[in-house]
Scaffold this active site. Structure first.
Site, PDB file in Angstrom:
ATOM      1  N   GLU A 210       0.805  -1.235   0.000  1.00  0.00           N
ATOM      2  CA  GLU A 210       0.000   0.000   0.000  1.00  0.00           C
ATOM      3  C   GLU A 210       0.836   1.283   0.000  1.00  0.00           C
ATOM      4  OE1 GLU A 210      -3.009  -0.334   3.090  1.00  0.00           O
ATOM      5  OE2 GLU A 210      -3.224  -2.464   2.653  1.00  0.00           O
TER       6      GLU A 210
ATOM      7  N   ASP B 185     -12.261 -10.500   0.615  1.00  0.00           N
ATOM      8  CA  ASP B 185     -13.437 -10.630   1.479  1.00  0.00           C
ATOM      9  C   ASP B 185     -14.525  -9.735   0.906  1.00  0.00           C
ATOM     10  OD1 ASP B 185     -12.617  -8.072   2.433  1.00  0.00           O
ATOM     11  OD2 ASP B 185     -11.885  -8.877   4.336  1.00  0.00           O
TER      12      ASP B 185
ATOM     13  N   ASN C 296       2.005  -5.356  -3.100  1.00  0.00           N
ATOM     14  CA  ASN C 296       0.627  -5.637  -2.667  1.00  0.00           C
ATOM     15  C   ASN C 296      -0.140  -4.331  -2.504  1.00  0.00           C
ATOM     16  OD1 ASN C 296      -1.271  -7.695  -1.721  1.00  0.00           O
ATOM     17  ND2 ASN C 296      -1.105  -6.704   0.279  1.00  0.00           N
TER      18      ASN C 296
ATOM     19  N   GLU D  55      -6.277 -10.630  -0.472  1.00  0.00           N
ATOM     20  CA  GLU D  55      -7.018 -10.321   0.765  1.00  0.00           C
ATOM     21  C   GLU D  55      -8.526 -10.334   0.523  1.00  0.00           C
ATOM     22  OE1 GLU D  55      -5.417  -6.867   2.783  1.00  0.00           O
ATOM     23  OE2 GLU D  55      -3.358  -7.394   2.245  1.00  0.00           O
TER      24      GLU D  55
ATOM     25  N   HIS E  78     -10.547  -6.392  -1.170  1.00  0.00           N
ATOM     26  CA  HIS E  78     -11.559  -6.186  -0.124  1.00  0.00           C
ATOM     27  C   HIS E  78     -12.754  -5.538  -0.820  1.00  0.00           C
ATOM     28  CE1 HIS E  78      -8.886  -7.163   3.172  1.00  0.00           C
ATOM     29  NE2 HIS E  78      -7.966  -6.366   2.647  1.00  0.00           N
TER      30      HIS E  78
END
Ligand code: G3I
Length: 355
Positions: A150, A265, A198, A263, A234
């Protein structure tokens, strides 16, 4: 030999929750050489249901927090690998791979680092030492690392951070040079490890994914050691641009880069009783399905990882102050949800299905 009560409980749980003789995510994924993974925490590993589900369904894990600076570096001189080592041991015992997360991030750093008033030279030395010590410690055990996490803003500009410009490691105002430096140190520390950038919010075509693409194209052209991109995934609004995700993965493939979904979800709105609507669970399943399909249809997409697997342990609840939740494929008592079924179906169908 005496088998402990815990092991019997684990075996019993594995039997009942695997749908008795049904296939699991990892069994289906392994037929196509896919890595199906999840973020894992240490404290719940002592729960038989948590441990059994993790080992049964996934062929890779990534410590959710245990390899971050805040966990590994209690003070400037000490490295504390105990939590992360325990997760790696669990993975080895269950023939799972381990993905490391993350060597460089502007957040979740210890106070001694953030408030230490270090100079750029000191920070550079600290980061170099950190990357080297951690990667050497896990050499041969952690096969892929999120080297930098990030580092870009939503609009694609470089994010201000202790590593970039506050005061940074010596490249403030020089675009992505500090990111490049981290990758060069990582490659020196463990030449065999796969190295990933990432990022959040860059999953489909937008300003941020354009900036990631431009940075990585430049890195590849100049021989900066990088193997892939982690697309976090996400999904907060029951909407995902899956055509855009596929197109983004394809342009990264053209650069010779792997993609990992890192990641995943899909959080749902909760009512005042913390309940979700039945139709939202079905929409959630379709989003899981479409994202897994986009990965499977791209030969450079090599891993699908969810950010946790049970709604009992997920960052969403606390970070949304209880307004969203139930984002993962298993509910709080480890029953599989429609999202699980959707992922399983797609993994069973394998790589070649075009939808
Ligand atoms: O370790 C302390 C513990 O000692 C203390 O008792 C407890 C009390 O709250 O806090 C613990 O620290 C927490 C840490 O996770 C370890 O569990 C922090 O409060 C908590 O803020 C931290 O949250 C993590 C967050 O990253 C920040 O590092 C979440 O679990 C984790 O899911 C989340 O993951 C990030 C990825 O790394 C990067 N991408 C976004 C993603 C979601 O934010």
């Amino acid at each position: 030999m005496k088998v402990s009560g815990f092991i019997w409980l684990l075996l019993w749980f594995t039997f009942v929750t695997a749908g008795c003789w049904g296939q699991t995510l990892r069994q289906e994924a392994e037929r196509d050489g896919i890595l199906v993974s999840t973020a894992a925490r240490l404290p719940p590993l002592s729960e038989p249901a948590y441990a059994a589900t993790l080992a049964r369904e996934f062929n890779m894990l990534e410590p959710e927090d245990a390899m971050k600076w805040a966990a590994l570096r209690p003070d400037e001189r000490t490295f504390d690998f105990r939590e992360a080592d325990a997760l790696v041991r669990f993975a080895v015992e269950h023939k799972m791979k381990v993905r490391g997360h993350c060597l460089t991030w502007g957040r979740n750093n210890p106070d001694w680092l953030m408030q230490g008033h270090f100079t750029s030279n000191q920070l550079s030395r600290l980061l170099h030492e950190h990357i080297t010590r951690v990667m050497e410690h896990y050499s041969g055990q952690v096969f892929a690392w999120d080297v930098v996490n990030e580092a870009l803003e939503e609009k694609g500009t470089v994010r201000g951070s202790i590593w970039y410009d506050q005061p940074g490691i010596g490249f403030a105002g020089q675009g992505t040079a500090h990111i490049e430096q981290a990758f060069r140190w990582a490659h020196e520390a463990d030449p065999k490890a796969l190295l990933f950038y990432n990022e959040a919010e860059g999953e489909w075509m937008n300003r941020k994914s354009d900036a990631i693409y431009a940075m990585l194209k430049d890195f590849k052209q100049r021989g900066v050691p990088i193997d892939g991109v982690g697309l976090q995934m996400h999904i907060p609004f029951l909407e995902a641009d899956t055509y855009g995700i596929a197109a983004n993965i394809a342009r990264l493939a053209a650069l010779g880069l792997q993609v990992n979904i890192t990641e995943l979800d899909v959080s749902l709105p909760l009512d005042s009783n913390s309940m979700v609507r039945a139709e939202d669970l079905l929409r959630q399943a379709e989003i899981y399905r479409a994202i897994v399909r986009a990965c499977l249809n791209s030969s450079n997409c090599t891993a699908i990882q969810t950010w946790g697997f049970t709604d009992k342990y997920s960052w969403i609840g606390s970070h949304s102050r209880g307004t969203r939740g139930q984002a993962l494929p298993f509910d709080r008592i480890y029953r599989s949800k429609p999202a699980y079924r959707a992922v399983l179906d797609e993994l069973s169908a394998g790589r070649s299905q075009s939808r």
